[in-house]
Motif scaffolding. Structure first.
Motif, PDB file in Angstrom:
ATOM      1  N   THR A 190       0.863   5.365  -0.125  1.00  0.00           N
ATOM      2  CA  THR A 190       0.062   6.640   0.105  1.00  0.00           C
ATOM      3  C   THR A 190       1.104   7.794  -0.204  1.00  0.00           C
ATOM      4  N   ARG A 191       0.309   8.748  -0.754  1.00  0.00           N
ATOM      5  CA  ARG A 191       1.203  10.152  -1.101  1.00  0.00           C
ATOM      6  C   ARG A 191       0.305  11.359  -0.800  1.00  0.00           C
ATOM      7  N   GLN A 192       1.104  12.308  -0.250  1.00  0.00           N
ATOM      8  CA  GLN A 192       0.584  13.458   0.211  1.00  0.00           C
ATOM      9  C   GLN A 192       1.216  14.726  -0.506  1.00  0.00           C
TER      10      GLN A 192
ATOM     11  N   THR B 296       0.952  -1.288  -0.061  1.00  0.00           N
ATOM     12  CA  THR B 296       0.071  -0.174  -0.062  1.00  0.00           C
ATOM     13  C   THR B 296       0.761   1.220  -0.017  1.00  0.00           C
TER      14      THR B 296
ATOM     15  N   SER C  67      -3.594   7.255  -3.123  1.00  0.00           N
ATOM     16  CA  SER C  67      -2.974   6.052  -2.715  1.00  0.00           C
ATOM     17  C   SER C  67      -3.238   4.746  -3.807  1.00  0.00           C
ATOM     18  N   THR C  68      -2.635   3.773  -3.760  1.00  0.00           N
ATOM     19  CA  THR C  68      -2.657   2.670  -4.680  1.00  0.00           C
ATOM     20  C   THR C  68      -2.266   1.274  -3.727  1.00  0.00           C
ATOM     21  N   ARG C  69      -2.514   0.309  -4.330  1.00  0.00           N
ATOM     22  CA  ARG C  69      -2.185  -0.997  -3.840  1.00  0.00           C
ATOM     23  C   ARG C  69      -1.711  -1.973  -4.844  1.00  0.00           C
TER      24      ARG C  69
ATOM     25  N   TYR D  39      -4.349  14.070  -1.454  1.00  0.00           N
ATOM     26  CA  TYR D  39      -4.139  12.431  -1.008  1.00  0.00           C
ATOM     27  C   TYR D  39      -4.358  11.652  -2.103  1.00  0.00           C
TER      28      TYR D  39
END
Length: 688
Positions: free
Chosen positions: A536-538, A534, A570-572, A568
């Protein structure tokens, strides 16, 4: 077919009657010797025949067939079998066993697969169950494994396995091949920021001759190399670490790979350490008493980890009323100590409605500029004084303050609004009761005063009256600066017109200034769990970003992320390879590890040593599969159970009953004839 015979007794009367008759027979026999009675032996023989008849003896015949001897093959499918073609060797050995057994009628093969897991290792003796019939027929056990079994008992007593059968190890892998691994003996779970902590580890070379050659070790933090050095083999090494920022940091330590190594996967170890602040030191200087002064003080004092030093200027130096100095001075203002000697010890300096009044000489304000450049934090909360010639903007601080005063103070009521940029910044994103778009009105109360300013830099996160800048954040070299152009945030705390998120906004603002990781504008995080990566990027940018993911095997995957309105994204992704994944977005590099801890990855060398005692005690043997797959040989009786190219099985000769018959031992007429003969003999003897 195998036939066996025996005599079964099926009494026609209760046993006590038969014992009574035998007792009378014994008395008759004794009377012959003591009373010299004639015919005593014949009467005793008569009674014995009666007892025998009543006991009803039968001839029992059983017909059985020999059962094939059971061979138990235990196949290791644990993670350590994935190295060096071991699973292929194991599959070939199992195929050979099947072929050998299928060609014989006196053997049968039972296969059990044991999987194991990285955390708990391979369990063989605890997880296998055998029935009573299987134990009776078991002629031998063949373990097809690399030898890495982690529940080996001292003896077979108390296990499912009989103690009179041989254990043979068909060793998968090459026992002559070496491996290098790195073992972390002690890693810090946390560390106080800017203080040294220690990491201890060892680089271990197994079955490798060149153990005198040092290994090159690389230490990385969040994907960036922070140290590279050489270390001796098989010795405990201590290395100092320093955590610069609060929050979790991921460290990985890698030893260089050998040329002929089984796998490089255990040359790497990963651990995380949390940076914590010992105490947060905040200097709050209030220019004059005002209703909002206590709001800043109370919020900062609520945090037990904050050491707050607060000074309020109660009297202007130009004011003359004849009061003696000794009655005016509550405490001496330690200007030199605070702004010269101890300035670097503070994590944050707050000027609350402060203006030039002659208390702070200009060179002390220059020290604050230098403090910010070197990584310090400054918050300026402007009151009406910021619009006057005595404004801090007209001092050395003006070079780092992003808001330039226009000389006016607006006292019109307004509702603070989150800007488009503020929707994405962690300080103001998702604030309770905030407007969710620039055209929407927030649900919090109004403020009634604001200094009119123009921004020369930084990011304007909130606006006030007439879209004038209200909250501005800026990076200045290694430090940070924030400005609030109104002193009315305290109205939210008093619940005026419904109030607002005063505490939350101040908390976020102060923590951003002190570089708390969760409030960074640009962050990249990765977490690996259950073979799912997972990410996540801000970000403050609305542009798409291409992520580059490098797997442990070196395979590179790219994926595109686009942030939402709050910055925000995100990817998985699936992450099935064990080891270290590196993720890069052209700005940040982070790492995530697929768990490699546990016995299955600590030692990966094919090694018969763990099973040696069990094999020796059971008279079994060890056969490396890199050479050949041994032949099975059934040994009947006592003898050697191992050979150079064969593995012996101890014959158990188990049988299966397929039929039985019962016939009277003597027909009734035989008993009757014997009774008549003995009765007539006794009468005849007594008559003489």
């Amino acid at each position: 077919m195998i036939s066996s015979y025996g005599i079964e007794w099926q009494p026609l009367v209760p046993l006590w009657m038969i014992y009574t008759i035998l007792g009378f027979a014994l008395i008759s026999l004794l009377s012959l010797f003591f009373l010299k009675s004639k015919g005593g032996e014949l009467r005793a023989f008569f009674l014995v025949i009666v007892a025998l008849f009543l006991s009803n003896p039968n001839l029992h015949k059983e017909i059985s067939e020999a059962l094939p001897e059971l061979v138990l093959a235990i196949v290791d499918n644990s993670p350590s079998m994935n190295y060096g073609g071991r699973k292929s060797q194991a599959a070939n050995a199992l195929t050979s066993l099947h072929e050998q057994v299928n060609q014989r009628s006196d053997l049968i093969l039972k296969t059990i697969q044991i999987n194991g897991d990285a955390e708990n290792g391979t369990k063989l003796f605890d997880d296998i169950y055998l029935t009573a019939e299987e134990k009776e027929r078991l002629a031998g056990i063949v373990i097809i494994s690399d030898g890495q079994i982690h529940d080996i008992p001292n003896t077979l007593e108390g296990t499912q396995f009989p103690q009179n059968i041989p254990f043979h190890l068909f060793l998968a892998g090459d026992p002559d091949k070496g491996d290098r691994r790195i073992v972390i003996e002690q890693a810090p779970a946390f560390g106080i920021i800017d203080q040294k902590t220690e990491l201890t580890f060892r680089v271990i070379d197994e079955n490798i001759n060149e153990t005198d050659t040092p290994a090159t070790v690389t230490l990385r933090k969040n994907g960036d190399v922070i140290a590279e050095f050489q270390t001796p083999i098989n010795q405990t090494i201590t290395h100092e670490l320093t955590l610069e920022n609060r929050g979790e940091a991921t460290f990985d330590i890698t030893a260089e790979t050998l040329g002929n190594e089984i796998t490089p996967i255990n040359n790497q170890a990963v651990f995380t350490a949390n940076g914590v602040r010992d105490r947060l030191k905040v200097l709050l200087i209030s220019g004059e008493p005002h209703p909002g002064e206590r709001a800043w003080r109370n919020i900062l004092k609520e945090d037990p980890s904050v050491d707050l030093i607060h000074f309020t200027i109660l009297r202007h130096p130009s004011k003359q009323d004849g009061t003696p100095i000794r009655e005016l001075s509550l405490i001496a203002f330690p200007i030199h100590e605070l702004f010269e000697v101890k300035l670097a010890d503070f994590d944050l300096i707050i000027f609350d409605q402060y203006q030039r009044q002659g208390f702070l000489p200009s060179h002390y304000l220059t020290n604050i500029v230098r403090y910010v450049k070197q990584g310090g934090a400054l918050l300026e909360v402007g009151g009406p004084g910021y619009a006057t010639p005595a404004s801090l903007y007209n001092t050395a601080l003006g070079s780092i303050l992003p808001a330039e005063p226009l000389g006016k103070v607006s006292e019109q009521a307004f509702q603070p609004l989150i800007t488009q940029l503020g929707f994405r910044h962690p300080v103001t994103a998702r604030l309770p009761q905030a407007n969710l778009s620039k055209d929407e009105k927030p649900r919090w109360g109004r403020w009634f005063r604001q200094v009119e300013t123009d921004t020369l830099g930084g990011s304007t996160l909130m606006t006030g009256n007439g879209q004038l800048p209200l909250l501005i954040l800026d990076h200045y070299e290694a430090g940070r600066v924030a400005q609030m152009t109104s002193d009315h945030i305290w109205l939210w705390g008093r619940n005026i017109e419904g109030g607002g998120p005063q505490t939350e906004l101040i908390r976020r603002l102060v923590h951003w200034l002190m570089k708390e990781p969760e409030l960074e504008e640009e962050t990249l995080r990765a977490q690996l769990k259950d073979q799912q990566l997972t990410i996540t990027r801000q970000s403050m940018s609305e542009k798409e970003v291409t992520l580059t993911i490098t797997s442990p095997s070196g395979k590179i995957t790219e994926t595109v992320l686009r942030a939402d309105t709050h910055g925000y994204a995100s990817t998985r992704l699936e992450a099935t390879e064990p080891g270290l994944y590196t993720i890069n977005d052209n700005i940040h590099t982070v790492v995530a590890q697929q768990a490699l801890s546990g016995p299955e990855h600590e030692r990966v060398r094919a090694d018969p040593t763990p099973l040696a005692s069990i094999i020796t005690t059971s008279k079994g043997g060890t056969y490396p599969l890199k050479d050949l797959t041994p032949k099975l040989r059934l040994v009947r009786g006592k003898g050697t159970l191992t050979g150079k190219e064969w593995a012996g099985l101890q014959a158990q000769r188990a049988e299966k009953l397929i039929g039985s018959t019962r016939h009277p031992l003597l027909p009734p007429w035989v008993f009757l004839s014997l009774l008549l003969f003995t009765a007539f003999g006794a009468w005849y003897r007594e008559g003489r």
